[in-house]
Design a protein around this motif. Structure first.
Motif, mmCIF file in Angstrom:
data_model
loop_
_atom_site.group_PDB
_atom_site.id
_atom_site.type_symbol
_atom_site.label_atom_id
_atom_site.label_comp_id
_atom_site.label_asym_id
_atom_site.label_seq_id
_atom_site.Cartn_x
_atom_site.Cartn_y
_atom_site.Cartn_z
ATOM 1 N N GLY A 545 0.728 -1.287 -0.023
ATOM 2 C CA GLY A 545 0.009 0.046 -0.213
ATOM 3 C C GLY A 545 0.761 1.343 -0.120
ATOM 4 O O GLY A 545 0.461 2.129 0.639
ATOM 5 N N GLN A 546 2.062 1.191 -0.673
ATOM 6 C CA GLN A 546 2.848 2.462 -0.622
ATOM 7 C C GLN A 546 2.231 3.453 -1.615
ATOM 8 O O GLN A 546 1.223 3.314 -2.400
ATOM 9 C CB GLN A 546 4.121 2.177 -1.376
ATOM 10 C CG GLN A 546 5.169 1.314 -0.389
ATOM 11 C CD GLN A 546 6.324 1.370 -1.185
ATOM 12 O OE1 GLN A 546 6.804 1.891 -2.408
ATOM 13 N NE2 GLN A 546 7.257 0.468 -0.909
ATOM 14 N N LEU A 547 2.502 4.706 -1.186
ATOM 15 C CA LEU A 547 1.978 6.024 -2.130
ATOM 16 C C LEU A 547 2.985 6.577 -2.294
ATOM 17 O O LEU A 547 4.196 6.823 -1.845
ATOM 18 C CB LEU A 547 1.087 6.637 -0.961
ATOM 19 C CG LEU A 547 -0.470 6.530 -1.094
ATOM 20 C CD1 LEU A 547 -1.069 7.229 -0.327
ATOM 21 C CD2 LEU A 547 -1.147 6.154 -2.329
ATOM 22 N N PRO A 548 3.294 7.384 -3.730
ATOM 23 C CA PRO A 548 4.048 8.265 -4.017
ATOM 24 C C PRO A 548 4.471 9.548 -3.182
ATOM 25 O O PRO A 548 3.439 9.669 -2.341
ATOM 26 C CB PRO A 548 3.562 8.736 -5.485
ATOM 27 C CG PRO A 548 2.384 7.904 -5.595
ATOM 28 C CD PRO A 548 1.945 7.309 -4.413
ATOM 29 N N ALA A 549 5.362 9.756 -2.832
ATOM 30 C CA ALA A 549 5.907 10.895 -1.767
ATOM 31 C C ALA A 549 5.282 12.239 -2.417
ATOM 32 O O ALA A 549 4.931 12.462 -3.480
ATOM 33 C CB ALA A 549 7.051 11.207 -1.860
ATOM 34 N N ASN A 550 4.754 12.839 -1.286
ATOM 35 C CA ASN A 550 4.062 14.252 -1.417
ATOM 36 C C ASN A 550 5.168 15.459 -1.806
ATOM 37 O O ASN A 550 4.727 16.305 -2.341
ATOM 38 C CB ASN A 550 3.207 14.687 -0.265
ATOM 39 C CG ASN A 550 1.891 13.832 -0.423
ATOM 40 O OD1 ASN A 550 1.274 13.451 -1.602
ATOM 41 N ND2 ASN A 550 1.401 13.290 0.640
ATOM 42 N N SER A 551 6.534 15.003 -1.396
ATOM 43 C CA SER A 551 7.295 16.345 -1.690
ATOM 44 C C SER A 551 8.622 15.712 -1.783
ATOM 45 O O SER A 551 8.876 14.644 -1.501
ATOM 46 C CB SER A 551 7.313 17.211 -0.355
ATOM 47 O OG SER A 551 7.868 16.579 0.550
ATOM 48 N N ASP A 552 9.403 16.656 -2.488
ATOM 49 C CA ASP A 552 10.764 16.078 -2.655
ATOM 50 C C ASP A 552 11.494 15.735 -1.442
ATOM 51 O O ASP A 552 12.303 14.932 -1.665
ATOM 52 C CB ASP A 552 11.554 17.241 -3.465
ATOM 53 C CG ASP A 552 11.319 17.332 -4.593
ATOM 54 O OD1 ASP A 552 10.606 16.510 -5.484
ATOM 55 O OD2 ASP A 552 12.076 18.231 -5.720
ATOM 56 N N ALA A 553 11.288 16.081 -0.378
ATOM 57 C CA ALA A 553 12.025 16.013 0.840
ATOM 58 C C ALA A 553 12.057 14.774 1.287
ATOM 59 O O ALA A 553 12.964 14.194 1.824
ATOM 60 C CB ALA A 553 11.310 16.818 2.230
ATOM 61 N N GLN A 559 15.851 9.266 -6.657
ATOM 62 C CA GLN A 559 14.573 9.506 -7.010
ATOM 63 C C GLN A 559 14.221 10.852 -7.186
ATOM 64 O O GLN A 559 13.171 11.231 -8.071
ATOM 65 C CB GLN A 559 13.858 9.179 -5.689
ATOM 66 C CG GLN A 559 13.577 7.573 -5.543
ATOM 67 C CD GLN A 559 13.065 7.263 -4.360
ATOM 68 O OE1 GLN A 559 13.289 8.113 -3.108
ATOM 69 N NE2 GLN A 559 12.269 6.005 -4.299
ATOM 70 N N LYS A 560 14.820 11.947 -6.612
ATOM 71 C CA LYS A 560 14.477 13.124 -6.946
ATOM 72 C C LYS A 560 14.901 13.669 -8.127
ATOM 73 O O LYS A 560 14.087 14.571 -8.995
ATOM 74 C CB LYS A 560 15.521 14.131 -5.961
ATOM 75 C CG LYS A 560 14.840 15.220 -5.507
ATOM 76 C CD LYS A 560 15.728 16.210 -4.482
ATOM 77 C CE LYS A 560 15.491 16.095 -3.016
ATOM 78 N NZ LYS A 560 16.493 16.646 -2.441
ATOM 79 N N LEU A 561 15.993 13.154 -8.789
ATOM 80 C CA LEU A 561 16.693 13.419 -10.171
ATOM 81 C C LEU A 561 15.307 13.162 -10.975
ATOM 82 O O LEU A 561 14.963 13.715 -11.926
ATOM 83 C CB LEU A 561 17.606 12.476 -10.226
ATOM 84 C CG LEU A 561 18.579 12.958 -11.715
ATOM 85 C CD1 LEU A 561 19.047 14.330 -11.728
ATOM 86 C CD2 LEU A 561 19.394 11.836 -11.858
ATOM 87 N N VAL A 562 14.988 11.782 -10.906
ATOM 88 C CA VAL A 562 13.890 11.203 -11.711
ATOM 89 C C VAL A 562 12.567 11.797 -11.587
ATOM 90 O O VAL A 562 11.892 12.299 -12.470
ATOM 91 C CB VAL A 562 13.623 9.666 -11.378
ATOM 92 C CG1 VAL A 562 12.374 8.998 -12.391
ATOM 93 C CG2 VAL A 562 14.883 8.863 -11.763
ATOM 94 N N SER A 563 12.061 12.204 -10.390
ATOM 95 C CA SER A 563 10.724 13.033 -10.168
ATOM 96 C C SER A 563 10.775 14.352 -10.944
ATOM 97 O O SER A 563 9.844 14.865 -11.205
ATOM 98 C CB SER A 563 10.548 12.927 -8.921
ATOM 99 O OG SER A 563 10.124 14.116 -8.268
ATOM 100 N N ASN A 564 12.112 14.737 -10.785
ATOM 101 C CA ASN A 564 12.132 16.005 -11.477
ATOM 102 C C ASN A 564 12.607 16.033 -12.918
ATOM 103 O O ASN A 564 12.966 17.097 -13.588
ATOM 104 C CB ASN A 564 13.143 16.986 -11.031
ATOM 105 C CG ASN A 564 12.552 17.637 -9.475
ATOM 106 O OD1 ASN A 564 11.416 18.196 -9.384
ATOM 107 N ND2 ASN A 564 13.177 17.420 -8.420
ATOM 108 N N LYS A 565 12.247 14.659 -13.671
ATOM 109 C CA LYS A 565 12.431 14.604 -14.971
ATOM 110 C C LYS A 565 13.742 14.968 -15.246
ATOM 111 O O LYS A 565 14.168 15.595 -16.530
ATOM 112 C CB LYS A 565 11.488 15.451 -15.924
ATOM 113 C CG LYS A 565 10.124 15.284 -15.331
ATOM 114 C CD LYS A 565 9.268 16.763 -15.596
ATOM 115 C CE LYS A 565 8.032 16.558 -14.880
ATOM 116 N NZ LYS A 565 7.277 17.937 -14.862
#
Lengths: 643, 106
Positions: A545-553, A559-565
């Motif tokens: 039941g994981q959920l995507p993180a709500n913020s970069d922190a 992951q931050k790199l990917v999430s920011n395209k």
């Protein structure tokens, strides 16, 4: 003999009618505007496209796959040696595209009648949509590059208009401008390629170019240059690295637009263009290698970015970029018919997925963030099931459509080089993962929105669900057009296209065919990878039941790199946008304000000053005027006497 | 009659019409009354008419006399307009002095 003549003139009339219907629809809705009551405008638009579809289908059933029909409507540009006519070419490739554009276009029009209900720009929407269909038809029907280019620019314009359809939101306008400008970069390449073609061959006609180019040696510098320029055009339109960033932003438009333009039709124009010039590209294997590399890179990069997106439409957008990359991989390998096959199946399931996401957004009254969804499968069953079918199809699970086309491309990559096969298979597995991440987060578990919005969730009306169901059926059976070689049955699709792609087959080096055993293994591995990815997604998002993180922190570095395209937008901003803005500011400060403004103001000042001085002569005294007049006459008289 | 016209030397006509023209110019420049100025303009026109007629007779060419008719027509029209203007000005400023019309200036 007589029969043949009447038959071909009938086909000519039918093919002229195809683009005429949407044009008429565009004119009616566009000229009458808001005077057309809401549903009528939608029906006019839909029926215009349906009529085109019927004509296209009639041509499909009448014209044999081995034949093509080419005719000129009028001489367009005739100057010195230059002679370009405006004409159409109807062959299996065109017919394939025609059926996809008008067929899926019609379903999306129908869908839009319900989806856009109550929007104040309802008529405008259908006006643009019909105009888009018209230009798209022109793009695929032209018999030379210039006619294609009109369509090419026209669809770009419609794409701009439709991305910025809700122009009151500033963000949408920015997205529209971004799409337009990035496409312009590609269009410049296309344009230069056309100039070079004209210079070299003196013609832009597909057939003549294909004929003329075969007189050159393979990998001739000029031909490589031309094909690279044309490929830059394809990169822009079909969202390949480095010109892909506009496509995810283009999701600012209404969802049917994303489905029609930014998934099923317009973005495949680049692939169409390359398949159309397959002989030209086959003569330049160096370009094909570039296409292969760009395709692989786009395919993988977009798939990785897709893993971390939280907007339901953005996930689909990156998946579109990735799938387009896969099509370019096929083209880069010289497997033109495989690329087209994936265009068609992709049109089915990606249109389905986008329309499905539209139905979800509709049910949630505009919510697009998957973190605020969840458990929707219970409430909107038809959408859920059709979306599931689309996801299975894109993941390459047999017997859904995506399996056949993807598998074909994968087999071709293995023939070329196992290393590329590994990379592409990996991205294919990633596709399965992010698609099912999307499905699980959206449709299973519990609803995460507020109780108030939950009570309002409802299944969409029939006009939305029927297109979904039809597209779902197509996504299930669409793949059977192209059965893999191991089944021993004919690959109907590539046989159908063979009169078009066959021309380049003789030029390309013969690929050594895979043994049946290898092919079985490849299919097994690919399907297994997809299933494992789906199971991992299931484990992560359903069991745990994981959920995507709500913020970069909450993310680690990668992951931050990917999430920011990969910060591509930021890099483009710093490298291209900022310097241009800086330069413009400088020019504004120094050239505009200092030079131009001073010149303009100076002229005004001189006029002002001389006026101030000279007006003192206007004393108002008539006697003075008379005196001046007499003196003037005397002076003139004296001058006359002296000269 | 014809003889009488020819018997006068041509120079005299030139002198007379020049004199009349100069009187007209002086009148226009130095008189204050607008009506007089208008009359002086007529004088100038007529001096030119005289010149035209005399040249016409001298050169045995009727063109000059035709011109005179045109000048007379234009002069009549001009007087009609000019007098109408003067009347309307008089109604406004109750004067025909040319210096009373100085309002049109910077």
């Amino acid at each position: 003999m007589n029969d043949q003549i009447t038959n071909s003139s009938l086909l000519t009339i039918l093919s002229i009618l195809i683009p005429v219907f949407p044009l008429v629809g565009f004119l009616i809705n566009g000229l009458l505007g808001k005077r057309v009551p809401e549903p009528i405008a939608g029906w006019i638009g839909s029926i215009a496209v349906l009529a085109s579809f019927v004509c296209a289908a009639a041509i499909f059933f009448t014209l044999p796959a081995t034949e093509s029909l080419s005719f000129n409507l009028f001489n367009w540009i005739a100057y010195a040696n230059l002679n370009i006519s405006f004409g159409f070419l109807i062959d299996p490739l065109t017919i394939t595209m025609l059926l996809v554009i008008t067929g899926i276009g019609f379903l999306i029009h129908l869908y839009s009648i319900s989806y856009m209900h109550g929007d104040e720009g309802f008529t405008r929407f259908f006006t643009y949509l019909n105009l888009f269909i018209f230009f798209m038809l022109l793009l695929v029907m032209g018999n030379n590059y210039l006619v294609m280019f009109i369509g090419w620019e026209g669809v770009g314009l419609c794409s701009y208009l439709l991305i910025g359809f809700w122009f009151k939101e500033h963000e949408n306008n920015n997205a529209a401008k971004k799409a337009f400008i990035m496409n312009r970069v590609g269009d410049l390449g296309f344009l230069l390629g056309m100039f070079a073609l004209l210079m070299l061959f003196g013609t832009l006609d597909y057939a003549s170019v294909a004929q003329a180019v075969q007189g050159y040696p393979i990998n001739d510098g000029l031909i490589v240059g031309i094909t690279l320029l044309l490929f830059i055009g394809a990169m822009g339109k079909s969202a390949q690295i480095p010109l892909y960033t506009w496509l995810p932003d283009a999701m600012a438009g209404p969802t049917p637009v994303s489905a029609l333009i930014h998934a099923a039709t317009m973005v495949t124009a680049g692939i169409y263009m390359i398949v159309r010039s397959n002989v030209l590209f086959a003569m330049a294997p160096a370009t094909l290698d570039v296409i292969l590399i760009v395709g692989v890179a786009t395919c993988v990069m977009a798939a990785i970015i897709g893993l971390m997106q939280n907007d339901i439409k953005k996930v689909l957008a990156y998946s579109t970029v990735s799938q387009l990359g896969l099509m370019f991989v096929a083209l880069g390998l010289g497997a033109f018919s495989s690329g087209m096959f994936h265009v068609v199946t992709h049109a089915f399931f990606k249109a389905l997925l986008f329309l499905g996401s539209g139905s979800v957004i509709h049910a949630l009254h505009g919510e697009q963030d998957i973190r605020k969804m969840g458990g929707l499968g219970k409430y909107i069953k038809i959408t859920f099931i059709t979306f599931m079918i689309g996801s299975l199809a894109i993941s390459g699970i047999p017997p859904f459509a995506g399996f056949f086309s993807k598998d074909e491309i994968l087999a071709k990559t293995f023939e070329h080089s196992p290393a590329i096969w590994i990379i592409v298979s990996l991205s294919s597995a990633l596709t399965a993962f992010y698609m099912f991440r999307l499905v699980y987060i959206t449709f299973s578990g519990n609803y995460r929105g507020t109780e108030e919005t939950r009570s309002k969730i409802h299944e969409s009306p029939a006009l939305i669900t029927i297109p979904l169901i039809i597209l779902a059926i197509l996504s299930i059976i669409g793949g059977f057009m192209g059965l893999p070689a191991i089944t021993g049955l004919t690959h109907k699709f590539s046989t159908y296209l063979s009169s078009v792609t066959g021309a380049s087959a003789g030029i390309l080096p013969d690929a050594h065919h895979l043994s049946h055993a290898t092919e079985y293994v490849l299919i097994g591995v690919a399907v297994l990878a997809a299933i494992v990815s789906i199971l991992i997604a299931r484990y992560m998002y359903v069991t745990k039941g994981q959920l995507p993180a709500n913020s970069d922190a909450e993310l680690n570095g990668l992951q931050k790199l990917v999430s920011n395209k990969f910060y591509v937008d930021e890099v483009y901003n710093a490298v291209f946008v900022k310097p241009v803005v800086k330069l413009s500011t400088l020019i504004y400060e120094y050239v505009d304000k200092l030079v131009v403004d001073n010149v303009v103001n100076g002229v005004a000042k001189v006029t002002d000053l001389s006026g101030r001085t000279l007006r003192l002569m206007q004393t108002g005294s008539t006697t003075f005027y008379l005196l001046a007049m007499v003196c003037g006459i005397v002076v003139l008289f004296v001058i006359r006497l002296l000269i | 009659m014809e003889n009488a016209l020819v018997s006068v030397p041509h120079n005299w006509y030139l002198l007379l019409s020049s004199l009349l023209f100069c009187i007209g110019v002086m009148g226009v420049l130095f008189r204050r009354n607008v009506i007089v100025i208008l009359m002086c303009i007529e004088l100038m026109l007529n001096s030119v008419n005289l010149l035209l007629v005399s040249f016409s007779a001298y050169a045995q060419n009727a063109d000059g006399q035709v011109f005179v008719f045109f000048v007379m027509v234009v002069a009549a029209a001009e007087v009609a307009v000019g007098l109408a203007l003067i009347v309307s000005i008089y109604r406004n400023v109750a004067s025909t002095d040319i210096d009373s019309m100085k309002k049109l200036k910077w």
